[in-house]
Scaffold this motif. Sequence first.
Motif, PDB file in Angstrom:
ATOM      1  N   GLU A   6       0.822  -1.202   0.000  1.00 16.68           N
ATOM      2  CA  GLU A   6       0.000   0.000   0.000  1.00 16.68           C
ATOM      3  C   GLU A   6       0.862   1.260   0.000  1.00 16.68           C
ATOM      4  OE1 GLU A   6      -2.849  -0.076   3.124  1.00 16.68           O
ATOM      5  OE2 GLU A   6      -3.906  -1.843   2.350  1.00 16.68           O
ATOM      6  N   LEU A   7       1.911   1.261   0.819  1.00 19.19           N
ATOM      7  CA  LEU A   7       2.828   2.395   0.823  1.00 19.19           C
ATOM      8  C   LEU A   7       3.502   2.540  -0.532  1.00 19.19           C
ATOM      9  CD1 LEU A   7       4.543   4.655   2.049  1.00 19.19           C
ATOM     10  CD2 LEU A   7       6.070   2.884   2.970  1.00 19.19           C
ATOM     11  N   PHE A   8       3.905   1.407  -1.114  1.00 22.50           N
ATOM     12  CA  PHE A   8       4.578   1.458  -2.403  1.00 22.50           C
ATOM     13  C   PHE A   8       3.669   2.060  -3.472  1.00 22.50           C
ATOM     14  CE2 PHE A   8       6.332  -0.316  -6.351  1.00 22.50           C
ATOM     15  CZ  PHE A   8       7.666   0.027  -6.192  1.00 22.50           C
ATOM     16  N   ASP A   9       2.400   1.701  -3.446  1.00 23.04           N
ATOM     17  CA  ASP A   9       1.447   2.282  -4.401  1.00 23.04           C
ATOM     18  C   ASP A   9       1.338   3.794  -4.199  1.00 23.04           C
ATOM     19  OD1 ASP A   9       0.941  -0.133  -5.612  1.00 23.04           O
ATOM     20  OD2 ASP A   9      -0.898  -0.534  -4.464  1.00 23.04           O
ATOM     21  N   ARG A  10       1.324   4.220  -2.949  1.00 21.66           N
ATOM     22  CA  ARG A  10       1.246   5.664  -2.679  1.00 21.66           C
ATOM     23  C   ARG A  10       2.507   6.373  -3.168  1.00 21.66           C
ATOM     24  NH1 ARG A  10      -0.614   3.933   2.410  1.00 21.66           N
ATOM     25  NH2 ARG A  10       1.273   4.665   3.462  1.00 21.66           N
ATOM     26  N   VAL A  11       3.637   5.749  -2.952  1.00 23.54           N
ATOM     27  CA  VAL A  11       4.899   6.343  -3.406  1.00 23.54           C
ATOM     28  C   VAL A  11       4.901   6.494  -4.918  1.00 23.54           C
ATOM     29  CG1 VAL A  11       7.381   5.890  -3.660  1.00 23.54           C
ATOM     30  CG2 VAL A  11       6.283   5.593  -1.432  1.00 23.54           C
ATOM     31  N   GLU A  12       4.498   5.450  -5.621  1.00 28.56           N
ATOM     32  CA  GLU A  12       4.469   5.512  -7.083  1.00 28.56           C
ATOM     33  C   GLU A  12       3.484   6.589  -7.562  1.00 28.56           C
ATOM     34  OE1 GLU A  12       6.904   4.131  -8.659  1.00 28.56           O
ATOM     35  OE2 GLU A  12       6.326   2.120  -9.289  1.00 28.56           O
ATOM     36  N   TRP A  13       2.350   6.708  -6.885  1.00 32.97           N
ATOM     37  CA  TRP A  13       1.364   7.718  -7.244  1.00 32.97           C
ATOM     38  C   TRP A  13       1.918   9.121  -7.008  1.00 32.97           C
ATOM     39  CZ3 TRP A  13      -2.613   8.901  -9.985  1.00 32.97           C
ATOM     40  CH2 TRP A  13      -3.432   9.976  -9.646  1.00 32.97           C
TER      41      TRP A  13
ATOM     42  N   LEU B 175      11.827  14.229  -6.929  1.00 32.60           N
ATOM     43  CA  LEU B 175      12.033  14.518  -5.513  1.00 32.60           C
ATOM     44  C   LEU B 175      12.182  16.017  -5.250  1.00 32.60           C
ATOM     45  CD1 LEU B 175      14.478  11.683  -4.368  1.00 32.60           C
ATOM     46  CD2 LEU B 175      12.112  12.004  -3.658  1.00 32.60           C
ATOM     47  N   ALA B 176      12.554  16.747  -6.270  1.00 33.90           N
ATOM     48  CA  ALA B 176      12.746  18.195  -6.106  1.00 33.90           C
ATOM     49  C   ALA B 176      11.437  18.966  -6.074  1.00 33.90           C
ATOM     50  CB  ALA B 176      13.634  18.729  -7.236  1.00 33.90           C
ATOM     51  N   VAL B 177      10.331  18.311  -6.386  1.00 36.11           N
ATOM     52  CA  VAL B 177       9.018  18.983  -6.352  1.00 36.11           C
ATOM     53  C   VAL B 177       8.684  19.340  -4.904  1.00 36.11           C
ATOM     54  CG1 VAL B 177       6.558  18.673  -6.767  1.00 36.11           C
ATOM     55  CG2 VAL B 177       8.225  17.841  -8.437  1.00 36.11           C
ATOM     56  N   PRO B 178       8.357  20.578  -4.610  1.00 32.66           N
ATOM     57  CA  PRO B 178       8.224  21.046  -3.225  1.00 32.66           C
ATOM     58  C   PRO B 178       7.187  20.318  -2.380  1.00 32.66           C
ATOM     59  CG  PRO B 178       8.366  22.908  -4.739  1.00 32.66           C
ATOM     60  CD  PRO B 178       8.216  21.683  -5.585  1.00 32.66           C
ATOM     61  N   ASP B 179       6.026  19.962  -2.951  1.00 31.66           N
ATOM     62  CA  ASP B 179       4.954  19.411  -2.123  1.00 31.66           C
ATOM     63  C   ASP B 179       4.948  17.885  -2.083  1.00 31.66           C
ATOM     64  OD1 ASP B 179       4.223  19.034  -4.726  1.00 31.66           O
ATOM     65  OD2 ASP B 179       2.127  19.674  -4.472  1.00 31.66           O
ATOM     66  N   LEU B 180       6.068  17.250  -2.407  1.00 32.03           N
ATOM     67  CA  LEU B 180       6.136  15.787  -2.342  1.00 32.03           C
ATOM     68  C   LEU B 180       6.003  15.348  -0.882  1.00 32.03           C
ATOM     69  CD1 LEU B 180       6.718  13.464  -4.464  1.00 32.03           C
ATOM     70  CD2 LEU B 180       8.998  13.377  -3.454  1.00 32.03           C
ATOM     71  N   PRO B 181       5.099  14.404  -0.578  1.00 30.58           N
ATOM     72  CA  PRO B 181       4.918  13.959   0.813  1.00 30.58           C
ATOM     73  C   PRO B 181       6.212  13.418   1.421  1.00 30.58           C
ATOM     74  CG  PRO B 181       3.093  13.207  -0.538  1.00 30.58           C
ATOM     75  CD  PRO B 181       4.108  13.784  -1.484  1.00 30.58           C
ATOM     76  N   GLY B 182       6.367  13.664   2.716  1.00 28.55           N
ATOM     77  CA  GLY B 182       7.575  13.241   3.412  1.00 28.55           C
ATOM     78  C   GLY B 182       7.793  11.741   3.393  1.00 28.55           C
ATOM     79  N   GLU B 183       6.708  10.944   3.521  1.00 31.50           N
ATOM     80  CA  GLU B 183       6.872   9.493   3.545  1.00 31.50           C
ATOM     81  C   GLU B 183       7.391   8.975   2.209  1.00 31.50           C
ATOM     82  OE1 GLU B 183       3.351   7.190   4.199  1.00 31.50           O
ATOM     83  OE2 GLU B 183       2.376   7.862   2.345  1.00 31.50           O
ATOM     84  N   THR B 184       7.022   9.653   1.128  1.00 32.49           N
ATOM     85  CA  THR B 184       7.520   9.256  -0.186  1.00 32.49           C
ATOM     86  C   THR B 184       9.008   9.565  -0.317  1.00 32.49           C
ATOM     87  OG1 THR B 184       5.380   9.462  -1.277  1.00 32.49           O
ATOM     88  CG2 THR B 184       7.331   9.706  -2.666  1.00 32.49           C
ATOM     89  N   ALA B 185       9.389  10.761   0.110  1.00 29.54           N
ATOM     90  CA  ALA B 185      10.812  11.119   0.061  1.00 29.54           C
ATOM     91  C   ALA B 185      11.630  10.177   0.930  1.00 29.54           C
ATOM     92  CB  ALA B 185      11.000  12.560   0.514  1.00 29.54           C
TER      93      ALA B 185
END
Length: 204
Positions: A109-116, A168-178
Motif C-alpha cells: 500500500e505504501l509502495f502504491d502511494r509512493v508511485e502515485w 524529488l525536487a518537487v516542493p509538495d512531495l509527501p515526506g513518507e515518499t521522500a
Amino acid sequence: MPRLLVFAVRIDDVRDIFGAEAALAERLRSVAAASFSAQQPTRRRWFKPMLRRDPDTEVRTDRPLRGEVDALLSGGFIEPDRQPAAWRVFTLWLEDLSTASVEVAWDPELFDRVEWDLARAGLNSDYSLRRLADRQLGTPLRPLPGQVVGYAKAVHVAETADAVRAALAVPDLPGETADFVVPILEVLDVAAGHGLEIVVVGAD
C-alpha cells in the motif's frame, strides 16, 4: 516484515554465481560459512531424548544447508521446500558482490502511494520504481510465489536516477515518499556512476 532489497551489481556477476569458477566459488562459500555456520553455544539438555523436536539437530527450511550452497554454485536443482533457504544464501551473495545496496520495508500500500506521488510529481511511467524489476534475472533459481525479483539495465538505471531526482525536487512531495525513495536513489546513483545494473529482490 517483508523487505525489498536493492543491489547495484553487474548482472553478469550475478549469473556467474551459477556454475561459478573455483575462485568465485571459494569466496562465496566463505561468505556463506561466515554468516550461517556460526551457532549459539549449545546448552546441555539433560532431557533431550524426551523432546519431540531437538533444536540442535532439527532441519529448518529457512536455514541454508551445504546442499543449497553446492546446488547454487553448480547451477543445480533445488527442491521446492529448500528454495526459501537458497534465496537467503543468494541474497547474502548479492550483498557481497554489490557495490552498494539498501533494504527498505515492503508495504504494497505504501509502495502504491509512493508511485502515485512520484507520478504526480512528473515522473514518467517508464522510470517508475516498478520498472527496476522488469527484467528476469535469467538464473536457475526461480522466484518464490509472489516474490518480487528482477533487474534493470545500466542505461535504464542512470535515466531512472535522473528522473527520480527531478521528481524529488518537487516542493509538495509527501515526506513518507521522500523517506522511502531517497535511500533507493542513493543506490541508483552509485550504480549509474559505475555503469552497474540494479537487482531487486523481495525477502521476508
